[in-house]
Design an enzyme around this catalytic site. Structure first.
Site, PDB file in Angstrom:
ATOM      1  N   HIS A   1      -3.544  -2.472  -5.951  1.00  0.00           N
ATOM      2  CA  HIS A   1      -2.382  -1.699  -5.505  1.00  0.00           C
ATOM      3  C   HIS A   1      -1.067  -2.172  -6.103  1.00  0.00           C
ATOM      4  CE1 HIS A   1      -0.834   1.403  -2.871  1.00  0.00           C
ATOM      5  NE2 HIS A   1       0.080   0.588  -2.387  1.00  0.00           N
TER       6      HIS A   1
ATOM      7  N   ASP B   1      -8.212  -0.680  -5.696  1.00  0.00           N
ATOM      8  CA  ASP B   1      -7.051  -0.739  -4.799  1.00  0.00           C
ATOM      9  C   ASP B   1      -7.503  -1.166  -3.412  1.00  0.00           C
ATOM     10  OD1 ASP B   1      -4.824  -0.124  -3.125  1.00  0.00           O
ATOM     11  OD2 ASP B   1      -4.099   1.301  -4.626  1.00  0.00           O
TER      12      ASP B   1
ATOM     13  N   SER C   1       2.998   4.739  -4.112  1.00  0.00           N
ATOM     14  CA  SER C   1       2.455   4.369  -2.818  1.00  0.00           C
ATOM     15  C   SER C   1       3.062   5.250  -1.728  1.00  0.00           C
ATOM     16  CB  SER C   1       2.725   2.882  -2.565  1.00  0.00           C
ATOM     17  OG  SER C   1       2.068   2.438  -1.411  1.00  0.00           O
TER      18      SER C   1
END
Length: 379
Positions: free
Chosen positions: A242, A213, A148
């Site tokens: 995610h 996501d 991320s």
């Protein structure tokens, strides 16, 4: 407008758990630094405090695997700290067969300071220097892993390490601003401009992203992969969001395949600013030297007569073709090497590791703002 947007991007990027999930103490019996609130303390885990060039002191953990040849430097997501990642890191080290260093950004966990883009760059640099200076890990034996927001410091470091073995990007972002707005160009006030950095990475890159996501759109991972110089087969997890990619059996399986493939790549030597593959035996090294000597004599001969002028351009085209062939062969060998494994015992161990890792991931919201929204509200 620029200042306000940059501030908004920073608020997205940095969401440290509050309060931190752990504290630090010194074990009187061993003199080693430990993390509190960790159920099973492990002797193969070192807890360290590292100083950064921006004046902060960050906490890091190093998981040792005696059979490892590769070391993973893991930059975690924006809503986790080392207390939450501790068991996940130890499991990854075990089942991927690697040493693993994770660290908390400035302002996360028990690290001092406050998180910012530039501080995270200094943080990952401090962790990398620790691997080199404290543990003697070589640049060519390091795999950078960015999850991320962690894809930002990962790519910033990757473009400065020419001998790096590989990069793994897990639900990565194109840039901070692009997470919120589908802008078509890069603005000066944007943060983590990964879209501009990924073409500069020269080692193999694996991209992992969930197709559903909800925080960082799947298009981010896909576009970054398309911009890679050395693409490795990506992992697009259908239905993955995610925060849950570690729950998919394909996640650990694909990571193992990638690491096995890059382990088999020839080491690179850098002499006089040029890259050359390390010779596997003395005879091939002698042959290369002889060829270099012959080439030098040939170049001298070319300068004598004008009738030879056409030969250099032909040689250049031939060298270019040879270089292209080498890269293609290297890429094909990576793909073949990744396919050449599987036994009943390994499948069973993998199945067990998926279950354990899945339980851990379920117990902590791993990586994004949405994961901890409910926790924050309850707090």
């Amino acid at each position: 407008m620029g200042s306000a947007t940059s501030s908004m991007a920073a608020k997205f990027a940095f969401f440290p758990p509050d309060p931190p999930s752990y504290s630090i103490y010194v074990d009187v019996s061993t003199g080693k630094m430990r993390m509190s609130d960790v159920v099973h303390q492990r002797e193969d885990v070192d807890v360290l405090k590292l100083s950064t060039k921006r004046g902060n002191e960050i906490v890091a953990m190093y998981v040792k695997n005696p059979s490892a040849s590769m070391t993973v430097l893991y930059s975690h997501g924006n809503a986790a700290d080392l207390g939450q990642m501790y068991h996940i890191f130890t499991e990854l080290s075990l089942h991927l067969g690697v040493n693993l260093m994770g660290y908390d950004y400035s302002g996360y966990g028990q690290s001092s300071g406050k998180a910012s883009e530039q501080d995270t760059y200094a943080d990952v640099e401090a962790a990398y220097k620790c691997l080199e200076e404290t543990y003697g890990v070589k640049e060519e034996d390091i795999i950078l892993y960015g999850q991320s927001v962690g894809s930002g410091p990962t790519l910033e470091l990757a473009i400065r390490l020419p001998r790096l073995r590989a990069v793994i990007l897990h639900s990565p972002i194109l840039s901070g601003l692009r997470v919120m707005y589908p802008v078509k160009r890069t603005f000066w006030f944007d943060i983590y401009k990964n879209i501009d950095k990924i073409p500069l990475v020269n080692c193999p890159v694996l991209v992992i992203h969930g197709t559903e996501d909800e925080v960082v759109d799947f298009s981010h991972g896909k576009q970054l992969w398309e911009l890679c110089k050395e693409k490795y087969e990506p992992l697009w997890l259908k239905g993955g969001n995610h925060c849950n990619l570690e729950l998919y059996p394909e996640y650990l399986k694909h990571l193992r395949k990638f690491i096995t493939a890059v382990e088999k790549l020839p080491r690179l030597q850098f002499e006089s600013g040029e890259i050359s593959e390390q010779s596997e035996n003395s005879s091939s090294a002698t042959e290369q030297k002889s060829r270099a000597s012959t080439d030098y004599r040939e170049k001298s001969r070319l300068s004598i007569g004008q009738r030879e002028k056409s030969r250099p351009s032909t040689d250049n085209r031939e060298k270019s073709r040879t270089s292209t062939d080498k890269r293609e062969k290297s890429r094909r060998s990576m793909d073949r090497s990744g396919k050449a494994r599987n036994s009943t015992d390994q499948s069973e161990r993998a199945r067990n590791s998926f279950d354990r890792l899945g339980d851990m991931v379920r117990s902590v919201g791993l990586c994004n703002v949405d994961c901890l929204k409910q926790t924050a509200l309850e707090a």
